[in-house]
Each structure stands twice: as structure tokens, then as C-alpha cells.
Design an enzyme around this catalytic site. Structure first.
Site, PDB file in Angstrom:
ATOM      1  N   CYS B  77       0.820  -1.222   0.000  1.00 21.90           N
ATOM      2  CA  CYS B  77       0.000   0.000   0.000  1.00 21.90           C
ATOM      3  C   CYS B  77       0.846   1.261   0.000  1.00 21.90           C
ATOM      4  O   CYS B  77       0.351   2.340  -0.307  1.00 21.90           O
ATOM      5  CB  CYS B  77      -0.920   0.011   1.211  1.00 21.90           C
ATOM      6  N   HIS B 315      -9.037   2.886  -2.649  1.00 17.38           N
ATOM      7  CA  HIS B 315      -7.673   2.447  -2.342  1.00 17.38           C
ATOM      8  C   HIS B 315      -7.083   1.607  -3.474  1.00 17.38           C
ATOM      9  O   HIS B 315      -6.889   0.411  -3.326  1.00 17.38           O
ATOM     10  CB  HIS B 315      -7.696   1.675  -1.019  1.00 17.38           C
TER      11      HIS B 315
END
Ligand SMILES: [Zn+2]
Lengths: 117, 372
Positions: B77, B315
Site C-alpha cells: 500500500c 484504495h
């Protein structure tokens, strides 16, 4: 990571320098890079945290219970928790419960049963 | 050399399976180039996680960015912010004059549902999907009395409300705590509205030497996690953020209380709570209260995730860090429209990527930025 067919014991490593324990047969200590020696852990431990997975994951049928277990004097391992009833009543294992390693699941994952909640 | 962000841009964030990566990246790069008033750069760092080999060059050639160094980085991430950190270092040391950092990811065509970690690790093999990994932290927090279910939900309520003012966000809404807690259970105790959606998107930044009118970079720190186990009293992901933050604050010469606004990694509600505590924005065990009381809401003392965060903006892994950066740049320039934090002078970006068994996160990147 495996408790084998008989269950109860996870073979791993202990660091000769910093005493870090690991459930993996890695050639060096993941914390300090020091030399490691074989070590066995289990069968008892304590639930550090737990959840129930309720979404589909490839190759799995929800719901199923998982827990991070701190094996006594050993590493923190991820284990399935033995089912305790019908699917609609599945709840997470209680944090702090004493558990015991059982033989691995059919999929080869660690499996524990709660011996004292 | 002092470094500044000359321009930023993003695509729309959302499920966009009909678009390809070129279209997403073009939207971000075109905007960032226009914002920086440039037509070319000297090098490119690209952050992406699930793209196939060569994805960076394949996308960049379509927009005429060829014949210069292109470096692809992957840090889960934190891939987008890793690209930013490396681009920053390249400018700071004088290796390149002007550098593009680009993050991109198309998740909707790669995953039917939640991400599971790599199958060679126990987490992936045992079916511990990412929401369940964060659920372990949330369950422990509840057990320790460090958060209540309503406080967990308050993060979702807050960030979805923030996103009402962000036209680039995947979705938004005026949800109640009851609605958040009543949404479908994903992994106990995390419900659907406490989990980020599956997203496609791209985000970009052009970096160069400090110049008038540009947001300055006070510090950027990148760190990977050490083993996480019973030796730490904290939940997964806390210590790597705390340690990265300490370095970032020291390098910037600031205290957490000096920050006016922050974009942090809230892939799941518990993530924002643990992160605000690890960053020192709030005290231990006070992250949930801060969301509930409005301290971290727009209009509060120290707004967190004014963009809506990962929970609402979406995301797309590689794009996330640079989307966070874009939001902080807009905030510090006073360009954030109806989600503007009044008078924001100092802002923080934090991304934490994980999934490698045993480690307290694959990587954490924290950047401190200041208004022009
Ligand atoms: Zn060691």
C-alpha cells in the site's frame, strides 16, 4: 509452519544472540540476523487476538475462525480455531483463552482448540 | 537541495473496469504536468503492486514519456509514497532536476473481493484476507478497552462525510454510527462500511527544486517493519508507524502538535485509530475518542483524512500514497474547496503497507510538507 500429522508441536528456530523465536526454518534470526538453533514450541498457548472471516476467500468456505496465538515460550502463530457449532452461531475465540495445537487442517494450516476460555 | 512539489494530479477514483491504466495514468499525469507547468521530466518513479512486468513503461510510452530512466517500485500500500520518497531523494541529491512520481493500480479487474496475502505465508495460506488482519487489531483494541464499537464506526462516519466534498472520491455519504455497525460483517468486528472499497485509479506528482509558490517537502522517511510479536505490547502496524514518524518529525524539526492536517492510512477504521496514536497526533488509546469527538474531523483541532481517506476516496494500492500527497498539497495551497482546512501550513502524509508474515508492515512512508 506446521504442527505435523500428530499435532502439538511446531518446529522453528531460536536466536542464539537475542532469543527471538520463530516458527519458520529460516537460516538467520529475523530480528537481529544472528545465528539460530532448532527449537520446538507447543502444544499450549494463549490467544492474542481472534476474528471470524465472513467473506468468501478463494479455496475457503466462510465463516471460519482464525486467531493469533502466542505459543508458550514460543512465537506468535496464526491458527484456525476449531469450529464450535453451527455456522450461524460462530463467534471469535476469546482473547486470552488457553489453546492447544491439534493436527494440521486438511489444507495444512495450524489448528487449535480452546481448552480454557 | 530543498525539494518542492511543483504539481499534482489524480484520476477519478472508483471501480472503473472499462478504463485501462493508460487512461487512468493520463488523467493524473496530464493534470500534474499542467499544475507544474512542465511538458517533460528527467526521470520517473512508478509505484504499483499488481501490475504486470513492464506496466510502467507500457503506460508511459502512451503519453510520450520515453527514453528517460523509469524505475518501478513495489511496497504494498505504500508503493506510491515509496515512489515519492525516491523521487524526492533523486532531486534532493541533484541526481535529476525534475522527477515524476506516479502511482497506479487497477484492482477491479484483478480481484473479485478482498486481497489475501501471498500464499507462501501462513496469512495467505490460511485465508487471512486483509480485512481479517486489521480485524485482529480491532478485536484486540476492543478487548483492551482502547476503543468502542461506536468509536470505530465514527471513523467511517467522519471520512465518508468528508468525501461528500471530494468529487474524485469513489463514494461518500452521511452515514450514522448505527448504519456503519449494522452493515454486513466482513471480519469480526469490522463491518463493510469500515473497509475500503475495491478501486481503480492513478495519482502523480512532479518534484523539483524549491521554488516560490510550491509546497515544500520538509522531510520524507521510508522504513520497513521489524518482526512483530509478543515483544511489542502494540497491535500490528503500530510500531513501524511510530518509528517512521519519529524520524520524520526529527528531520522536519517539528512536533506532531504542529501539524494542521494529515492524510493517513485508513484502509480500515481501526487503521486510522492506531495510526493517529502511533503518529502522536493523539495519546495512546485516544484515537477512537478523537474521531468520535470531532477532534480529527474537518473543523476540528487536527483534521485527519479531509479527502475521505482510503475508506471513501478508494484504495487503488499503488495510487493511494500519491493521492494522499495530492490532497495535502491542495490543502497547503488553499485549493481544497469545501474540504479546506482553514490556514493549513503544515501537513503530513502517512502510508503503511503490509502483508508479509511476521513483519510489522512491509513499509511505512511519512512525509511532512509545508505551505508555500
Ligand atoms: Zn536475534
Amino acid at each position: 509452519m506446521s504442527a505435523g500429522a500428530d499435532g502439538g508441536i511446531v518446529d522453528g528456530r531460536r536466536c542464539r544472540s537475542c532469543a527471538e523465536v520463530s516458527a519458520f526454518p529460516w537460516p538467520a534470526c529475523p530480528a537481529c540476523g544472528g545465528a539460530v538453533e532448532p527449537a520446538s514450541f507447543g502444544p499450549f498457548g494463549k490467544v492474542w487476538s481472534a476474528t471470524v472471516v465472513r467473506i468468501p476467500v478463494p479455496g475457503r468456505t466462510p465463516p471460519y475462525r482464525l486467531a493469533y496465538v502466542d505459543l508458550d515460550d514460543g512465537p506468535r502463530v496464526l491458527a484456525h480455531v476449531q469450529a464450535d457449532g453451527a455456522a450461524e452461531r460462530v463467534v471469535a475465540a476469546s482473547i486470552g483463552s488457553r489453546v492447544r495445537l491439534l493436527p494440521d487442517t486438511d489444507e495444512g494450516d495450524l489448528l487449535v482448540e480452546v481448552v480454557e476460555s | 537541495m530543498k525539494v518542492a512539489v511543483h504539481g499534482v494530479g489524480t484520476s477519478h477514483f472508483g471501480r472503473q473496469p472499462e478504463r485501462d491504466l493508460v487512461s487512468l495514468a493520463w488523467a493524473a499525469v496530464r493534470e500534474a504536468f499542467a499544475d507544474a507547468d512542465v511538458t517533460a521530466v528527467d526521470a520517473v518513479w512508478v509505484g504499483t503492486v499488481f501490475g504486470p512486468a513492464g506496466v510502467a513503461q507500457r503506460v508511459l510510452r502512451a503519453m510520450g514519456i520515453t527514453g528517460i530512466p523509469v524505475i518501478t517500485v513495489e511496497n504494498a500500500c505504500a508503493s506510491g509514497t515509496t515512489a515519492f520518497a525516491e523521487a524526492h531523494e533523486a532531486v534532493r541529491t541533484g541526481r535529476y532536476g525534475r522527477v515524476l512520481a506516479l502511482g497506479l493500480e487497477q484492482m477491479s479487474t484483478a480481484f473479485a473481493g478482498a486481497i489475501t496475502p501471498e500464499a507462501t505465508d501462513p496469512e495467505g495460506r490460511s485465508g487471512l484476507a486483509l480485512p481479517a488482519l486489521y480485524a485482529m487489531a480491532a478485536a484486540r483494541y476492543l478487548h483492551d478497552g482502547a476503543v468502542t464499537p461506536a468509536q470505530l464506526a465514527a471513523v467511517s462516519v467522519k471520512n465518508h462525510a468528508h468525501a461528500l466534498h471530494n468529487p474524485r472520491a469513489q463514494y461518500s455519504g452521511s452515514f450514522t454510527v448505527e448504519a456503519v455497525l449494522g452493515s454486513r460483517m466482513i471480519a469480526d468486528p469490522l463491518t463493510l462500511l469500515q473497509c475500503c472499497p475495491t478501486s481503480d485509479g492513478a495519482a502523480a506528482a512532479v518534484l523539483g527544486p524549491a521554488r516560490p509558490g510550491a509546497v515544500g517537502v520538509r522531510s520524507v522517511v521510508l522504513r520497513s517493519g521489524a518482526p512483530w510479536n509478543h515483544r511489542s505490547p502494540h497491535v500490528w502496524g503500530h510500531d513501524v508507524v511510530r518509528d517512521t514518524a519519529a524520524d520524520a518529525y526529527a528531520a522536519a524539526g517539528i512536533e506532531p502538535a504542529d501539524l494542521d492536517v494529515a492524510e493517513v492510512h485508513d484502509a480500515f477504521t481501526i487503521g486510522e485509530i492506531v495510526t493517529t496514536e502511533a503518529l502522536g497526533l493523539v495519546g495512546p488509546g485516544e484515537g477512537g475518542k478523537a474521531a468520535e469527538s470531532g477532534r480529527t474531523a474537518l473543523g476540528g483541532e487536527q483534521p485527519v483524512n479531509p479527502s475521505g481517506g482510503l475508506l471513501s476516496r478508494g484504495h487503488p494500492l499503488g495510487a493511494t500514497g500519491l493521492a494522499q500527497l495530492a490532497e495535502i498539497v491542495w490543502q497547503l495551497r488553499g485549493d481544497a474547496g469545501r474540504r479546506q482546512v482553514d490556514g493549513a501550513r503544515l501537513g503530513l502524509v502517512e502510508t503503511m503497507g503490509g502483508g508479509v508474515s511476521v513483519l510489522d508492515g512491509n513499509a511505512c512512508v511519512i512525509a511532512v510538507l509545508e505551505a508555500p
